[in-house]
Design a protein around this motif. Structure first.
Motif, PDB file in Angstrom:
ATOM      1  N   ASP A  63       1.007  -0.998  -0.009  1.00  0.00           N
ATOM      2  CA  ASP A  63      -0.032  -0.028  -0.110  1.00  0.00           C
ATOM      3  C   ASP A  63       0.907   1.217   0.133  1.00  0.00           C
ATOM      4  O   ASP A  63       2.191   1.191   0.048  1.00  0.00           O
ATOM      5  CB  ASP A  63      -0.960  -0.053   1.068  1.00  0.00           C
ATOM      6  CG  ASP A  63      -0.278  -0.157   2.491  1.00  0.00           C
ATOM      7  OD1 ASP A  63       0.841   0.159   2.439  1.00  0.00           O
ATOM      8  OD2 ASP A  63      -0.784  -0.624   3.657  1.00  0.00           O
ATOM      9  N   GLU A  64       0.306   2.317   0.046  1.00  0.00           N
ATOM     10  CA  GLU A  64       1.002   3.773  -0.098  1.00  0.00           C
ATOM     11  C   GLU A  64       1.840   3.674   0.860  1.00  0.00           C
ATOM     12  O   GLU A  64       2.880   4.368   0.952  1.00  0.00           O
ATOM     13  CB  GLU A  64      -0.261   4.842  -0.216  1.00  0.00           C
ATOM     14  CG  GLU A  64       0.548   6.116  -0.368  1.00  0.00           C
ATOM     15  CD  GLU A  64      -0.207   7.417  -0.594  1.00  0.00           C
ATOM     16  OE1 GLU A  64      -0.043   8.512  -0.392  1.00  0.00           O
ATOM     17  OE2 GLU A  64      -1.304   7.035  -1.203  1.00  0.00           O
ATOM     18  N   ALA A  65       1.305   3.697   2.262  1.00  0.00           N
ATOM     19  CA  ALA A  65       2.171   3.786   3.471  1.00  0.00           C
ATOM     20  C   ALA A  65       3.361   3.027   3.415  1.00  0.00           C
ATOM     21  O   ALA A  65       4.654   3.461   3.717  1.00  0.00           O
ATOM     22  CB  ALA A  65       1.291   3.316   4.959  1.00  0.00           C
ATOM     23  N   GLY A  66       3.302   1.622   2.952  1.00  0.00           N
ATOM     24  CA  GLY A  66       4.482   0.706   2.889  1.00  0.00           C
ATOM     25  C   GLY A  66       5.613   1.379   1.681  1.00  0.00           C
ATOM     26  O   GLY A  66       6.741   1.403   2.090  1.00  0.00           O
ATOM     27  N   ILE A  67       4.991   1.642   0.531  1.00  0.00           N
ATOM     28  CA  ILE A  67       5.932   2.378  -0.264  1.00  0.00           C
ATOM     29  C   ILE A  67       6.641   3.769   0.314  1.00  0.00           C
ATOM     30  O   ILE A  67       8.023   3.823   0.142  1.00  0.00           O
ATOM     31  CB  ILE A  67       5.334   2.940  -1.519  1.00  0.00           C
ATOM     32  CG1 ILE A  67       4.608   1.851  -2.349  1.00  0.00           C
ATOM     33  CG2 ILE A  67       6.195   3.607  -2.574  1.00  0.00           C
ATOM     34  CD1 ILE A  67       3.586   1.973  -3.421  1.00  0.00           C
ATOM     35  N   ARG A  68       5.884   4.324   1.154  1.00  0.00           N
ATOM     36  CA  ARG A  68       6.679   5.607   1.644  1.00  0.00           C
ATOM     37  C   ARG A  68       7.670   5.184   2.795  1.00  0.00           C
ATOM     38  O   ARG A  68       8.788   5.830   2.700  1.00  0.00           O
ATOM     39  CB  ARG A  68       5.679   6.508   2.424  1.00  0.00           C
ATOM     40  CG  ARG A  68       4.532   7.271   1.658  1.00  0.00           C
ATOM     41  CD  ARG A  68       3.799   8.130   2.366  1.00  0.00           C
ATOM     42  NE  ARG A  68       2.762   8.823   1.367  1.00  0.00           N
ATOM     43  CZ  ARG A  68       3.117   9.898   0.653  1.00  0.00           C
ATOM     44  NH1 ARG A  68       4.376  10.361   0.731  1.00  0.00           N
ATOM     45  NH2 ARG A  68       2.248  10.413  -0.197  1.00  0.00           N
ATOM     46  N   GLY A 111       1.280   9.195  -7.967  1.00  0.00           N
ATOM     47  CA  GLY A 111       1.282  10.486  -7.327  1.00  0.00           C
ATOM     48  C   GLY A 111       2.736  10.610  -5.905  1.00  0.00           C
ATOM     49  O   GLY A 111       2.898  11.766  -5.579  1.00  0.00           O
ATOM     50  N   LEU A 112       3.316   9.464  -5.943  1.00  0.00           N
ATOM     51  CA  LEU A 112       4.535   9.550  -4.985  1.00  0.00           C
ATOM     52  C   LEU A 112       5.499  10.118  -5.789  1.00  0.00           C
ATOM     53  O   LEU A 112       5.797   9.628  -6.677  1.00  0.00           O
ATOM     54  CB  LEU A 112       4.501   8.267  -4.605  1.00  0.00           C
ATOM     55  CG  LEU A 112       3.368   7.659  -3.434  1.00  0.00           C
ATOM     56  CD1 LEU A 112       3.939   6.331  -2.950  1.00  0.00           C
ATOM     57  CD2 LEU A 112       3.073   8.664  -2.255  1.00  0.00           C
ATOM     58  N   ARG A 113       6.392  10.999  -5.073  1.00  0.00           N
ATOM     59  CA  ARG A 113       7.408  11.285  -5.651  1.00  0.00           C
ATOM     60  C   ARG A 113       8.730  11.199  -5.005  1.00  0.00           C
ATOM     61  O   ARG A 113       8.623  11.288  -3.545  1.00  0.00           O
ATOM     62  CB  ARG A 113       7.396  12.975  -5.982  1.00  0.00           C
ATOM     63  CG  ARG A 113       6.567  13.126  -6.999  1.00  0.00           C
ATOM     64  CD  ARG A 113       7.011  12.655  -8.381  1.00  0.00           C
ATOM     65  NE  ARG A 113       6.005  12.942  -9.598  1.00  0.00           N
ATOM     66  CZ  ARG A 113       5.238  12.040 -10.023  1.00  0.00           C
ATOM     67  NH1 ARG A 113       5.029  11.095  -9.376  1.00  0.00           N
ATOM     68  NH2 ARG A 113       4.230  12.337 -10.828  1.00  0.00           N
ATOM     69  N   ALA A 114       9.901  10.804  -5.284  1.00  0.00           N
ATOM     70  CA  ALA A 114      11.121  10.536  -4.672  1.00  0.00           C
ATOM     71  C   ALA A 114      11.808  11.861  -3.949  1.00  0.00           C
ATOM     72  O   ALA A 114      11.499  12.782  -4.760  1.00  0.00           O
ATOM     73  CB  ALA A 114      12.330   9.962  -5.240  1.00  0.00           C
ATOM     74  N   PRO A 115      12.492  12.084  -3.105  1.00  0.00           N
ATOM     75  CA  PRO A 115      13.120  13.260  -2.648  1.00  0.00           C
ATOM     76  C   PRO A 115      14.163  13.615  -3.594  1.00  0.00           C
ATOM     77  O   PRO A 115      14.775  13.012  -4.464  1.00  0.00           O
ATOM     78  CB  PRO A 115      13.787  12.788  -1.441  1.00  0.00           C
ATOM     79  CG  PRO A 115      13.348  11.471  -0.727  1.00  0.00           C
ATOM     80  CD  PRO A 115      12.736  10.808  -2.121  1.00  0.00           C
TER      81      PRO A 115
END
Length: 317
Positions: A63-68, A111-115
């Motif tokens: 899920d999104e939290a795991g990816i983060r 929608g997730l982006r890396a630093p």
């Protein structure tokens, strides 16, 4: 202390079925290059191993939290933003395929982006320096071949895989054109300069002594078969050392030099984009930064209001 991702535990079993099916889709349906498929495999297997080490379930359940959490861990370990962005892109592609196959309900990587990491500009060869390396005439067949490869890289801005994939029938010596297959199996035609044509003609004169009779590849190895990408990299490094180059030579450095020198002379970003085979002009814009550095130096030296003030005291004070 978290397990380092580049040394996964041996006790981490991985279910490869969906990943392998996805990679087959990339290779056979989308016809992506072996290099690109290998990159997808590396990214997805690495994330799967991390999940297994954490006892956090299968990749398709992420899920999104795991990816983060995964991205944050990688960032703390010093992994660059560019690498993390590529890994997120691999996940997005995997989940798009899972959605198509009814194996997932959502794409958690959307929608997730890396630093962001500081943008590094590619190194290039100076025009005169590169010309000096290319001027000597060779007698050894392998050096003749290597010189032809360097000339073609620099003349036409080719990627390594594109040069290795060139067949005898792809190059039109009279018109000075070359047909290549780039990323995503997209074809394009690029010009071949006079010096590169001369170098290729010298190679064609000695090629029959090395090539197998039925070999279609323009560039072949000592075994008479299509030359391997790693062999090209090693030969270019050796070629440069034997000619006294002041820096390491690799295929992408020649591609960078091609783009930078062309942009400095023409200023036509769209043309450079087409010649490089970039789908997105944003990829090509990195060369505008290189070009601006050159222009800024000219400005600092030439503009009357840009010159530094003399360190001598002003007698009129």
């Amino acid at each position: 202390m978290p397990t380092r991702l580049d040394t996964p535990t041996a006790q981490a079993p991985i279910e490869m079925t969906l990943i392998e099916r996805f990679l087959a889709h990339l290779a056979h349906e989308r016809r992506l290059s072996d290099h690109t498929v290998t990159a997808y495999r590396r990214d997805l297997v690495q994330i799967s191993r991390w999940l297994a080490d954490q006892d956090a379930g299968a990749l398709e359940q992420l899920d999104e939290a795991g990816i983060r959490r995964y991205t944050a861990l990688r960032h703390r370990q010093g992994v660059s933003g560019k690498t993390l962005q590529r890994e997120l892109s691999s996940l997005r592609g995997f989940y798009r395929w899972l959605l198509r196959e009814n194996q997932a309900q959502v794409n958690p990587a959307v929608g997730l982006r890396a630093p962001k990491s500081p943008r590094t500009l590619p190194r290039t060869f100076d025009t005169d320096q590169l010309s000096a390396l290319l001027n000597p005439v060779d007698e050894d067949p392998l050096m003749i071949r290597d010189t032809a490869m360097v000339e073609l890289f620099y003349s036409s801005g080719l990627r390594l895989a594109e040069l290795v994939g060139v067949d005898l029938g792809d190059i039109d010596m009279r018109e000075g054109e070359l047909g290549v297959i780039g990323k995503g199996a997209k074809s394009r035609r690029v010009p071949v300069g006079q010096k590169a044509r001369e170098a290729v003609e010298r190679w064609l004169a000695v090629r029959p002594a090395l090539a197998n009779p039925d070999e279609r590849a323009l560039f072949v190895s000592l075994r008479g078969q299509r030359i391997h990408p790693r062999t090209v990299e090693k030969r270019l490094e050796r070629w440069a050392l034997e000619r006294g180059a002041s820096q390491h030579l690799h295929p992408h450095l020649l591609r960078h030099s091609f783009a930078t020198h062309l942009l400095e002379s023409s200023g036509d970003l769209r043309a450079v984009q087409e010649l490089l085979g970039h789908t997105d002009i944003g990829t090509t814009q990195i060369y505008t930064h290189l070009d601006f550095q050159h222009l800024a130096q000219v400005y600092d030296q030439a503009h009357p209001r840009a010159r530094r003030k003399s360190s001598k005291p002003d007698d009129r004070s």
